[in-house]
Design a protein around this motif. Structure first.
Motif, PDB file in Angstrom:
ATOM      1  N   LYS A 151     -95.610  12.486 105.556  1.00 32.38           N
ATOM      2  CA  LYS A 151     -94.721  12.413 106.710  1.00 32.38           C
ATOM      3  C   LYS A 151     -94.780  11.068 107.425  1.00 32.38           C
ATOM      4  CE  LYS A 151     -93.575  16.644 105.954  1.00 32.38           C
ATOM      5  NZ  LYS A 151     -92.274  16.924 105.308  1.00 32.38           N
ATOM      6  N   THR A 152     -95.755  10.223 107.104  1.00 30.67           N
ATOM      7  CA  THR A 152     -95.868   8.952 107.812  1.00 30.67           C
ATOM      8  C   THR A 152     -94.755   7.985 107.435  1.00 30.67           C
ATOM      9  OG1 THR A 152     -97.304   7.967 106.134  1.00 30.67           O
ATOM     10  CG2 THR A 152     -98.366   9.179 107.911  1.00 30.67           C
ATOM     11  N   THR A 153     -94.058   8.236 106.341  1.00 32.05           N
ATOM     12  CA  THR A 153     -92.978   7.332 105.932  1.00 32.05           C
ATOM     13  C   THR A 153     -91.637   7.708 106.534  1.00 32.05           C
ATOM     14  OG1 THR A 153     -92.501   8.651 103.955  1.00 32.05           O
ATOM     15  CG2 THR A 153     -94.131   6.900 103.739  1.00 32.05           C
ATOM     16  N   ALA A 154     -91.552   8.782 107.299  1.00 32.43           N
ATOM     17  CA  ALA A 154     -90.280   9.237 107.870  1.00 32.43           C
ATOM     18  C   ALA A 154     -89.625   8.111 108.661  1.00 32.43           C
ATOM     19  CB  ALA A 154     -90.504  10.448 108.773  1.00 32.43           C
ATOM     20  N   GLY A 155     -88.330   7.907 108.418  1.00 30.21           N
ATOM     21  CA  GLY A 155     -87.596   6.849 109.088  1.00 30.21           C
ATOM     22  C   GLY A 155     -87.690   5.514 108.392  1.00 30.21           C
ATOM     23  N   GLY A 156     -88.515   5.425 107.334  1.00 27.81           N
ATOM     24  CA  GLY A 156     -88.654   4.179 106.596  1.00 27.81           C
ATOM     25  C   GLY A 156     -87.763   4.148 105.372  1.00 27.81           C
ATOM     26  N   ASP A 157     -88.097   3.265 104.428  1.00 24.11           N
ATOM     27  CA  ASP A 157     -87.310   3.167 103.197  1.00 24.11           C
ATOM     28  C   ASP A 157     -88.253   3.195 102.001  1.00 24.11           C
ATOM     29  OD1 ASP A 157     -88.435   0.597 102.961  1.00 24.11           O
ATOM     30  OD2 ASP A 157     -86.748  -0.322 103.995  1.00 24.11           O
ATOM     31  N   GLY A 158     -87.687   2.927 100.812  1.00 23.39           N
ATOM     32  CA  GLY A 158     -88.467   2.993  99.589  1.00 23.39           C
ATOM     33  C   GLY A 158     -89.649   2.039  99.575  1.00 23.39           C
ATOM     34  N   SER A 199     -82.239  -7.186  92.027  1.00 21.48           N
ATOM     35  CA  SER A 199     -83.305  -7.353  93.020  1.00 21.48           C
ATOM     36  C   SER A 199     -83.951  -6.009  93.306  1.00 21.48           C
ATOM     37  CB  SER A 199     -82.740  -7.958  94.314  1.00 21.48           C
ATOM     38  OG  SER A 199     -83.712  -7.961  95.327  1.00 21.48           O
ATOM     39  N   ILE A 200     -85.187  -5.839  92.866  1.00 19.78           N
ATOM     40  CA  ILE A 200     -85.928  -4.612  93.148  1.00 19.78           C
ATOM     41  C   ILE A 200     -86.077  -4.435  94.658  1.00 19.78           C
ATOM     42  CG2 ILE A 200     -88.178  -3.504  92.930  1.00 19.78           C
ATOM     43  CD1 ILE A 200     -88.412  -4.813  90.190  1.00 19.78           C
ATOM     44  N   THR A 201     -86.324  -5.539  95.357  1.00 15.88           N
ATOM     45  CA  THR A 201     -86.515  -5.480  96.807  1.00 15.88           C
ATOM     46  C   THR A 201     -85.304  -4.877  97.492  1.00 15.88           C
ATOM     47  OG1 THR A 201     -87.907  -7.453  96.687  1.00 15.88           O
ATOM     48  CG2 THR A 201     -87.036  -6.868  98.843  1.00 15.88           C
ATOM     49  N   ASP A 202     -84.115  -5.322  97.117  1.00 18.72           N
ATOM     50  CA  ASP A 202     -82.897  -4.797  97.732  1.00 18.72           C
ATOM     51  C   ASP A 202     -82.714  -3.322  97.424  1.00 18.72           C
ATOM     52  OD1 ASP A 202     -82.543  -7.349  98.555  1.00 18.72           O
ATOM     53  OD2 ASP A 202     -80.930  -7.831  97.165  1.00 18.72           O
ATOM     54  N   ALA A 203     -82.978  -2.934  96.190  1.00 16.09           N
ATOM     55  CA  ALA A 203     -82.784  -1.539  95.804  1.00 16.09           C
ATOM     56  C   ALA A 203     -83.676  -0.614  96.628  1.00 16.09           C
ATOM     57  CB  ALA A 203     -83.067  -1.362  94.313  1.00 16.09           C
ATOM     58  N   LEU A 204     -84.936  -0.993  96.830  1.00 15.11           N
ATOM     59  CA  LEU A 204     -85.863  -0.145  97.574  1.00 15.11           C
ATOM     60  C   LEU A 204     -85.434   0.010  99.022  1.00 15.11           C
ATOM     61  CD1 LEU A 204     -89.278  -1.440  96.207  1.00 15.11           C
ATOM     62  CD2 LEU A 204     -88.132   0.708  95.650  1.00 15.11           C
ATOM     63  N   LYS A 205     -84.872  -1.027  99.594  1.00 13.00           N
ATOM     64  CA  LYS A 205     -84.475  -0.957 101.002  1.00 13.00           C
ATOM     65  C   LYS A 205     -83.231  -0.109 101.210  1.00 13.00           C
ATOM     66  CE  LYS A 205     -86.705  -5.222 102.448  1.00 13.00           C
ATOM     67  NZ  LYS A 205     -86.551  -6.595 102.961  1.00 13.00           N
ATOM     68  N   ILE A 207     -82.894   2.888  99.799  1.00  8.94           N
ATOM     69  CA  ILE A 207     -83.252   4.305  99.625  1.00  8.94           C
ATOM     70  C   ILE A 207     -84.092   4.771 100.803  1.00  8.94           C
ATOM     71  CG2 ILE A 207     -84.299   5.994  98.090  1.00  8.94           C
ATOM     72  CD1 ILE A 207     -84.092   3.942  95.845  1.00  8.94           C
ATOM     73  N   PRO A 208     -83.618   5.724 101.596  1.00  7.93           N
ATOM     74  CA  PRO A 208     -84.433   6.245 102.697  1.00  7.93           C
ATOM     75  C   PRO A 208     -85.683   6.950 102.167  1.00  7.93           C
ATOM     76  CG  PRO A 208     -82.121   6.868 102.943  1.00  7.93           C
ATOM     77  CD  PRO A 208     -82.279   6.319 101.559  1.00  7.93           C
ATOM     78  N   GLY A 278     -75.128  10.906 102.231  1.00  7.93           N
ATOM     79  CA  GLY A 278     -75.108   9.508 102.645  1.00  7.93           C
ATOM     80  C   GLY A 278     -76.253   9.231 103.584  1.00  7.93           C
ATOM     81  N   HIS A 279     -76.784   8.036 103.485  1.00  6.92           N
ATOM     82  CA  HIS A 279     -77.901   7.628 104.332  1.00  6.92           C
ATOM     83  C   HIS A 279     -77.674   6.181 104.739  1.00  6.92           C
ATOM     84  CE1 HIS A 279     -80.107  11.184 102.904  1.00  6.92           C
ATOM     85  NE2 HIS A 279     -79.567  10.873 101.735  1.00  6.92           N
ATOM     86  N   GLY A 280     -77.806   5.911 106.018  1.00  4.89           N
ATOM     87  CA  GLY A 280     -77.683   4.553 106.519  1.00  4.89           C
ATOM     88  C   GLY A 280     -78.911   4.184 107.323  1.00  4.89           C
ATOM     89  N   ARG A 281     -79.289   2.926 107.243  1.00  7.19           N
ATOM     90  CA  ARG A 281     -80.464   2.456 107.986  1.00  7.19           C
ATOM     91  C   ARG A 281     -80.190   1.061 108.527  1.00  7.19           C
ATOM     92  NH1 ARG A 281     -85.572  -0.170 106.604  1.00  7.19           N
ATOM     93  NH2 ARG A 281     -87.169   0.490 108.087  1.00  7.19           N
ATOM     94  N   ALA A 282     -80.428   0.896 109.811  1.00  4.23           N
ATOM     95  CA  ALA A 282     -80.255  -0.401 110.453  1.00  4.23           C
ATOM     96  C   ALA A 282     -81.614  -0.960 110.830  1.00  4.23           C
ATOM     97  CB  ALA A 282     -79.381  -0.267 111.696  1.00  4.23           C
ATOM     98  N   GLY A 283     -81.814  -2.227 110.589  1.00  2.56           N
ATOM     99  CA  GLY A 283     -83.026  -2.913 111.009  1.00  2.56           C
ATOM    100  C   GLY A 283     -82.667  -4.009 111.992  1.00  2.56           C
TER     101      GLY A 283
END
Length: 837
Positions: A151-158, A199-205, A207-208, A278-283
């Protein structure tokens, strides 16, 4: 080096002693033990690797435990005479309890027979599963991290999830490495994505974290996988269901550094199933700074010194949206289709970008700049797959297709001010739109052999057609209002196309020998053709076609009490990905420019591994040793241009060797507290093979990383989890990259019969900022840089599920295309086809 070989010898001696001890013990009087077999009550199949825990009757005092083998069988030893309760659990099943087991003799066997385990979904609304599920599952060829229980990763990304996975290391920029190598392949639900290839980095970011069910770390891929991945394959499995009815889930989170919103819905009726989500994430509010000091030796014998500093700020928006459908034509024929869209927009600013130039210690120039960088991209994956099964269990034929495309829009504007540091002198702009397409067709056959069907023959063929295109241009403008004028230099403004076709065939065989031994040999052949060209003037040398045989061999032996020893060898090929090929010159920092090389060849790697896993009471310990040797390694080549500018290019000049070990342990105390941690350590040796003393380089040293995770279940459905991760200094060919540490704390409460949950989390709450110090040392270059990121974060997460589901009795494993054949690691200063940093 001699000490290192002594360490490895001791490591192997300990492993061998453990095996001999296991075998020798079998010749003595057998101590008292409890034996059972975990079975799926619905299918009649064994529940492989189920966890069995023994408790004092009528209490929560845990005495001993074991993990079942691949056939669901477990052995528990180490208990005294008495009466006990047994609890058997596994992800997706209800915990099964067997009460009042009598142990009346110090020798002999208490056989409790088959334990019928029920799918948890059968009582989704009524049953509350007690006990703590393990976060890690160890299998013969892979390690599985069960992310949905964290549960500590909730709200984060891959990226946040992979930081918790054994054998993986993730830096602050999101670059992933396995056992020290960034040359890995990342799959999503068993299939590639165009953006992951770029880009692996982009792909992970994209995925919620809340949508990731588990992560598979495959260190020794079989012949069925593409021949890519020096370190192996990472397969990220997202949450899916095979349930009848309708359900929807909404999740949102708000934090100091980012927010996210997701909605998932699924429906299944009869032969049709649909998913839409659908999942969206803003940083935002991600602030930092950097400092850079570099000294270069000029051809006239003078020394140039450059001192740079800037304040940094970045904002980002990531999204991933999907629609899927599957249809059961009849009992043996199935169709599945899916469309996935991804978006990644990021803007980065460098303000107060001050550059001071010195010659032999005398200040000759003081310049102020501002740099604005935009990195926007979108991707689409479309798949259509057909699977035919047979009455013979395990036999199937699959025809898999995939179309992937990634469009990138990358640019930067570098603004130079006058000496008064306020009036704009000039502006330099670089635009680099790009496109990367993949067309894949794959045919797979699986044929169980023998009366028991435990021997398996797998064979198939695959074709991947790639088309990449990069349109790059530089523009210059005078003052703040001057019009941009495009450069006529074909090295600065041009278009580059790169077509690649890979045709492959493979055969793999799995057999069980002498009951406890498993052997899995395989061979794969890949033939590659390449065509590359520029739109104007510039040309690329003809790149010859090449064929490659890729062998693999996996061996394992099951020992008593669920212990396992395994060994493997495989050879891998790593074709350069577009980030290494892109000829666009990245000059966002005009004193540190980089450019890809379209004429790069592939690199080849031989991997050797020996692993051992053991279980005692409520503790699991797994350790492995490995050796990796890479020839023709793609390495950066740094040279000094005019005015102390450092130019970075790439060539097949390297040789890399790594000797290392990974140790992982998981401890469960009762059903309320669990603790797991791991340490990764390896000794790296790198050499670029050049003889010119100005450019020859080699480096070696130890690299150590580790992680620790704890979970405690509180009364009334409260749960607290804590996590810490540390990555040690990384050895590079011409220097090193500094280490860092991160940590987090989370508190989660479930309510309304676990339909909803609310969580509170804090990351790095005692640390104002991270500092990573990097250095480059060559005969002509000495560079020291410091990157600073303020990453303290506080967050609140909320989720709620509506709808009632029941288990679909005809669940089946879905198959999909996997493309695993590109070197896509990250290195500072790399120039990408689809990304300018």
């Amino acid at each position: 080096m001699k000490k290192l070989f002594n360490i490895i010898a001791v490591f192997l001696l300990i492993s061998s002693s453990a095996v001999v001890a296991q075998q020798t013990s079998g010749k003595e009087a057998t101590p008292s033990r409890i034996v059972g077999v975990a079975m799926d009550s619905k299918t009649g199949d064994p529940v492989a690797y189920a966890t069995a825990a023994l408790y004092v009757a009528g209490s929560e005092t845990n005495i001993a435990g074991a993990v079942a083998d691949g056939d669901g069988k477990f052995f528990i030893t180490g208990m005294d005479l008495g009466t006990y309760d047994l609890k058997v659990s596994f992800l997706g099943f209800e915990t099964k309890t067997v009460n009042s087991i009598q142990v009346v003799s110090k020798t002999g066997e208490v056989n409790i027979g088959e334990i019928q385990m029920t799918d948890e979904g059968l009582a989704l609304e009524e049953v509350t599963v007690q006990g703590q599920r393990d976060l890690i599952e160890e299998r013969v060829d892979r390690t599985i991290y069960k992310a949905e229980n964290d549960k500590t990763t909730a709200g984060g990304d891959g990226t946040d999830v992979l930081r918790r996975v054994p054998m993986l290391s993730v830096d602050l920029d999101g670059n992933v490495s396995m056992r020290g190598s960034s040359n890995i392949t990342v799959l999503i639900d068993g299939r590639p994505s165009a953006i992951a290839a770029s880009s692996i980095t982009d792909a992970l970011k994209q995925i919620p974290a809340d949508e990731i069910k588990e992560v598979e770390v495959i260190t020794s891929p079989s012949a069925k996988y593409d021949a890519e991945g020096t370190s192996g394959v990472i397969n990220i499995i997202t949450k899916k269901n095979n349930l009848q009815g309708m359900s929807a889930n909404i999740r949102t989170g708000v934090g100091l550094r980012g927010s996210d919103l997701g909605l998932n819905a699924s429906a299944r009726k009869g032969k049709f199933g649909f998913t839409l989500g659908g999942h969206g994430r803003a940083g935002y509010n991600t602030l930092g700074s950097f400092e850079n000091t570099q000294m270069t030796l000029n051809e006239d014998g003078t020394t140039s010194t450059v001192i740079q500093s800037a304040d940094t700020k970045s904002n980002m928006l990531f999204g991933r949206y999907n629609f899927g459908v599957d249809y059961e034509i009849d009992k043996y024929n199935f169709l599945t289709g899916a469309v996935n869209f991804g978006i990644r927009n990021r803007s980065s600013d460098q303000d107060n970008f001050i550059t001071q130039n010195f010659i032999d210690g005398s200040l000759i120039r003081n310049a102020l700049r501002e740099t604005d960088t935009k990195d926007n991209s979108n991707s689409v994956d479309i798949s259509l797959n057909y699977t035919k099964t047979f009455e013979k269990k395990g036999k199937d034929i699959s025809l898999l297709t995939l179309y992937s495309r990634n469009n990138g829009e990358n640019s930067f504007v570098n603004t130079l001010f006058e000496e008064d540091l306020s009036t704009i002198n000039s502006r330099l702009k670089n635009d680099n739109p790009s496109k990367n397409e993949e067309f894949t067709v794959q045919l797979d056959f699986v044929e169980p052999l023998g009366k028991d069907g435990k021997s398996i023959l797998e064979y198939g063929a695959k074709n991947i057609l790639r088309k990449a295109y990069s349109d790059f241009a530089y523009f210059a403008a005078d003052g703040a209002d001057g019009a941009y004028v495009e450069s006529e230099n074909p090295n600065l403004s041009n278009a580059f196309s790169y077509d690649q076709n890979v045709t492959a065939g493979y055969v793999s065989y799995t057999a069980t020998l002498l009951k406890n031994y498993t052997i899995k040999p395989g061979i794969r052949y890949e033939y590659t053709t390449i065509a590359a060209d520029f739109k104007t003037e510039s040309s690329v040398a003809d790149i010859p076609s090449y064929g490659t045989f890729v062998p693999s061999l996996n061996l394992s032996r099951k020992l008593s009490n669920g212990n396992l020893i395994k060994a493997s060898y495989n050879r891998r090929i790593s074709r350069p990905s577009l980030r290494y090929l892109n000829p666009n010159i990245n000059a966002s920092n005009p004193l540190q420019i980089s450019q890809g090389n379209p004429e790069l060849d592939p690199e080849f790697t031989d991997n050797y591994e020996l692993g051992y896993s053991t279980f005692f009471k409520s503790t699991m310990v797994s350790f492995s040793g490995f050796f990796r040797n890479t020839t023709g390694s793609i390495q950066s080549v740094r040279t000094v241009e005019e005015d102390g500018v450092i130019y970075t290019g790439y060539d097949n000049i390297g040789n890399e060797r790594a000797y290392g070990t990974n140790v992982f342990t998981n401890i469960s105390i009762g059903n309320k507290f669990s603790l797991n941690g791991s340490v990764d350590a390896y000794y790296a040796f790198l050499d670029n093979g050049l003889t010119n003393p100005l450019y020859a380089a080699s480096n070696e040293g130890f690299v150590i990383s580790g992680r620790l995770f704890g979970n405690y279940t509180l009364p009334k459905d409260w749960q607290v989890q804590a996590f810490t991760f540390a990555r040690g200094r990384q050895v590079q060919l011409q220097g090193s990259s500094g280490g860092f540490a991160a940590y987090g704390l989370g508190l989660n409460k479930q309510f309304d019969e676990k339909r909803g949950s609310i969580g509170f989390g804090a990351d790095n709450f005692l640390t104002k900022e991270f500092k990573i110090k990097n250095e480059i040392i060559t005969p002509t270059i000495v560079q020291n840089s410091t990157n600073i990121m303020r990453n303290m974060n506080f967050k609140i997460n909320f989720s709620y599920r509506i709808g009632k589901l029941s288990v679909d009795q005809k669940t089946r494993k879905k198959k999909s295309v996997t493309n695993d054949d590109l070197k896509s690691g990250s290195e500072g200063g790399a120039s990408e086809m689809t990304q300018n940093k």
